[in-house]
Design a protein around this motif. Structure first.
Motif, PDB file in Angstrom:
ATOM      1  N   TYR A 428      17.347   2.609 -27.584  1.00 45.32           N
ATOM      2  CA  TYR A 428      17.944   1.501 -28.309  1.00 45.32           C
ATOM      3  C   TYR A 428      18.415   2.015 -29.665  1.00 45.32           C
ATOM      4  CZ  TYR A 428      13.475   1.051 -30.832  1.00 45.32           C
ATOM      5  OH  TYR A 428      12.368   1.284 -31.588  1.00 45.32           O
ATOM      6  N   LEU A 443      21.442  -4.816 -37.205  1.00 51.70           N
ATOM      7  CA  LEU A 443      21.583  -5.099 -35.774  1.00 51.70           C
ATOM      8  C   LEU A 443      20.669  -4.177 -34.990  1.00 51.70           C
ATOM      9  CD1 LEU A 443      22.962  -6.502 -33.374  1.00 51.70           C
ATOM     10  CD2 LEU A 443      24.771  -4.778 -33.497  1.00 51.70           C
ATOM     11  N   THR A 445      20.018  -3.331 -30.992  1.00 50.25           N
ATOM     12  CA  THR A 445      20.627  -3.559 -29.694  1.00 50.25           C
ATOM     13  C   THR A 445      20.548  -2.293 -28.862  1.00 50.25           C
ATOM     14  OG1 THR A 445      22.674  -4.203 -28.552  1.00 50.25           O
ATOM     15  CG2 THR A 445      22.900  -2.941 -30.569  1.00 50.25           C
ATOM     16  N   THR A 446      20.791  -2.438 -27.573  1.00 40.46           N
ATOM     17  CA  THR A 446      20.882  -1.291 -26.671  1.00 40.46           C
ATOM     18  C   THR A 446      22.316  -0.829 -26.469  1.00 40.46           C
ATOM     19  OG1 THR A 446      20.955  -2.806 -24.772  1.00 40.46           O
ATOM     20  CG2 THR A 446      18.796  -1.946 -25.428  1.00 40.46           C
ATOM     21  N   ARG A 468      23.221 -17.294 -30.696  1.00 38.25           N
ATOM     22  CA  ARG A 468      21.958 -16.909 -30.091  1.00 38.25           C
ATOM     23  C   ARG A 468      21.046 -18.113 -29.914  1.00 38.25           C
ATOM     24  NH1 ARG A 468      18.529 -12.634 -33.339  1.00 38.25           N
ATOM     25  NH2 ARG A 468      18.872 -14.255 -34.884  1.00 38.25           N
ATOM     26  N   PRO A 483      27.668  -7.921 -28.683  1.00 42.51           N
ATOM     27  CA  PRO A 483      26.387  -7.529 -29.308  1.00 42.51           C
ATOM     28  C   PRO A 483      26.165  -8.099 -30.697  1.00 42.51           C
ATOM     29  CG  PRO A 483      27.420  -5.627 -28.249  1.00 42.51           C
ATOM     30  CD  PRO A 483      28.411  -6.744 -28.218  1.00 42.51           C
ATOM     31  N   TYR A 486      23.460 -10.919 -31.964  1.00 42.97           N
ATOM     32  CA  TYR A 486      22.080 -10.632 -32.369  1.00 42.97           C
ATOM     33  C   TYR A 486      22.013 -10.005 -33.766  1.00 42.97           C
ATOM     34  CZ  TYR A 486      21.481 -11.220 -27.347  1.00 42.97           C
ATOM     35  OH  TYR A 486      21.500 -11.720 -26.073  1.00 42.97           O
TER      36      TYR A 486
END
Length: 582
Positions: A428, A443, A445-446, A468, A483, A486
């Motif tokens: 990640y 942020l 995120t993957t 979200r 993305p 988030y």
């Protein structure tokens, strides 16, 4: 007739033991499989006395403004020796240019596809596989890089040495040409060889050798013809310095690249202190744009009078704590204290009154400029160029990326014939982008950098604001900026003397504090330190963790997150942000 059991009693006993072991394992696997099929039971509701009333953001902010919040817990000091990050020596700065259509099409949410620009052909040789593995590892795809590494070493077990020789060749020293001792005059030549050999010039000596040179125009394209005109060669040096200063104000990188034009420009870029002074004191790229106090709220709104009053009370508490610690040290160390020292410890109440926003901004600007001038003379040996390169500062024309890889043990399949459990490689990313007005974007995120860095903007934050928490949060998932739903708003500042009045300012220089939104009633606080990584001369391109905390606005309590797998942040330039990072 089968007589194997009578002929081999050892074999028969081994079979019985194996059957008993299988029967013992069978109930546990069935129980685990049945438990997987059943949905997990919801957690029991908390008792009524533990339920806390939900407050709105405005009510939480109003309650927070009534009293200054407690400072976060100090990070624990470890007695272990500091670990040297040798891999940081080979860190190369990454840059992201504007995405093209092919890269944007290929960089949709497909796992394991690193796309700044799609490779033209598949790897063939062992070195090609090794280079591809290095590229995948830099992108954070550890699983794909392991496969490529294995394949490369199967094809050639010395491929790592070939890669080092190609990209990191060792400099070969030239042997000294000396006569053999047996020949006539051999002893004399051997004695004079070290003194006659030319020693390589240092960088300072090389730059000083360009002092008397002029700008040489380009030669004629054909022999016998007049050379093309070169108007800049006839300009006086004062006008050249003025032009180069204007270029530096627009973009420092373009100003430094002027040193590649000719030796005269290289001399001016390296030695013209007036230009570097303007860069350091200016607010375009220099330390005039660094903030050592909060400039915005966490939600990016302007500071209110309550915020200024809270900041004033926190500074007063820090000064009182520092004075108490200093008084305790004086009581322990020396019994006699001069009257001058006693009066020096008494603060001037007139200087500690709350300021208006305009007075606060003017005061902070004067303090920042005075600190820069002091460091210029004491820490950086009266060199503006040295200060620009070495003094910690935030960079705005890119973002900081932390790539985290760790291994997690999975659960074995009940129907599989293997005894071992699978192993998962989890990857990640953490992203941080800072803005000049004191705001920031965080942020977790993957999604890979090629899918995120171009959308790490205020516009994308506004587009996905509240998605979200919304019920129809799948409305904008088809966009490339998905993305960003988030992402968290935040603010940043560098450490100042108010954070630790008892410590010298040069010791806390480079500490970075970032506060972001959290879940519900919480606020997240990231304590980082600016460092440098790589041997390519890049500075302030690394952020090292000092602590990660959460603050409960309702109970005024601090909690600490563990940093078991987190890695440092490394800076990556993004061309679409522009030279000023806006």
């Amino acid at each position: 007739m089968d007589t194997s059991g009578e002929a081999n009693p050892d074999l028969e006993s081994f079979r019985e033991q194996w059957r008993a072991e299988v029967r013992a394992r069978l109930p546990t696997t069935q129980a685990s499989s049945s438990s997987q099929q059943q949905p997990p039971a919801p957690p029991p509701p908390p008792p009524p006395q533990q339920q806390q009333p939900t407050l709105s953001a405005a009510e939480l902010a109003a309650e927070h403004h009534l009293h200054p919040r407690k400072p976060p817990p100090a990070p624990a000091k470890k007695a272990a020796a500091p670990r040297q990050d040798y891999e940081d020596d080979y860190v190369q700065p990454r840059s992201f240019d504007a995405p093209n259509d092919e890269a944007a099409a290929a960089s949709t949410s497909t796992q394991g596809e690193w796309t700044v620009k799609k490779t033209t052909k598949d790897p063939v040789t062992a070195l090609d596989h090794y280079e591809k593995a290095v590229e995948r590892e830099a992108a954070g795809s550890l699983g794909d890089s392991l496969k490529l590494y294995r394949k490369a070493f199967r094809m050639d077990d010395t491929v790592d040495q070939k890669y080092k020789n190609k990209y990191f060749p060792k400099s070969k020293a030239k042997p000294l040409a000396t006569a053999s001792p047996g020949t006539a005059g051999g002893a004399e030549s051997a004695a004079t060889a070290p003194s006659s050999a030319e020693q390589p010039q240092t960088m300072k000596e090389l730059i000083n050798s360009f002092a008397g040179l002029a700008i040489e125009p380009e030669g004629p394209p054909v022999e016998g013809m007049p050379p093309p005109p070169c108007p800049i060669a006839s300009l006086p040096e004062e006008l050249l310095v003025h032009i180069m200063r204007d270029v530096a104000i627009l973009d420092v990188a373009d100003f430094v690249r002027l040193a590649q034009v000719c030796k005269k420009f290289a001399f001016l870029v390296a030695t013209e202190d007036r230009i570097w002074r303007r860069i350091c004191l200016g607010d375009e790229f220099g330390f005039g744009s660094m903030h050592y106090h909060w400039q915005r709220q966490i939600t990016w709104e302007p500071l209110t009078e309550e915020d200024l009053l809270t900041e004033f009370e926190e500074q007063m508490q820090a000064q009182e704590k520092a004075r108490a610690e200093k008084a305790a040290e004086l009581d322990k160390g020396a019994a006699d204290v001069n009257d001058d020292e006693k009066t020096a410890e008494t603060p001037d109440v007139s200087l500690l009154l709350p300021l208006t926003p305009k007075q606060r901004a003017e005061k902070h600007a004067e303090e920042s400029r005075a600190t820069t001038l002091v460091f210029y003379k004491t820490v950086y040996n009266s060199s503006w160029l040295r200060m620009w390169r070495l003094r910690p500062r935030i960079r705005f024309n890119g973002c900081y990326i932390s790539t985290v890889n760790y291994i997690r043990t999975g659960q074995a399949n009940a129907n599989a014939t293997t005894w071992g459990s699978p192993v998962h490689i989890v990857t990640y990313y953490r992203y941080l982008r800072f803005f000049r007005d004191g705001t920031a974007i965080s942020l977790l995120t993957t999604a890979e950098p090629a899918d995120v860095v171009y959308h790490l903007t205020r516009e994308a934050m506004a587009l996905h604001a509240g998605k979200r928490q919304a019920a129809n949060n799948t409305a904008l998932t088809h966009l490339p900026s998905a993305p960003m739903q988030y992402a968290l708003k935040g603010r940043w500042r560098l450490a100042s003397a108010a954070d630790n009045p008892a410590a010298p300012l040069n010791e806390i220089e480079g500490d970075l504090i970032v506060e972001t939104e959290g879940v519900g009633k919480y606020i997240y606080r990231l304590d980082l330190t600016l460092k440098s990584a790589g041997k390519m001369g890049a500075k302030n391109n690394k952020l090292v963790w000092r602590g990660f905390y959460n603050y409960d606005r309702m109970t005024d309590d601090w909690g600490e997150f563990t940093l078991k797998h987190d890695k440092p942040f490394f800076f990556s330039r993004v061309k679409s942000y522009g030279a000023l990072g806006e």
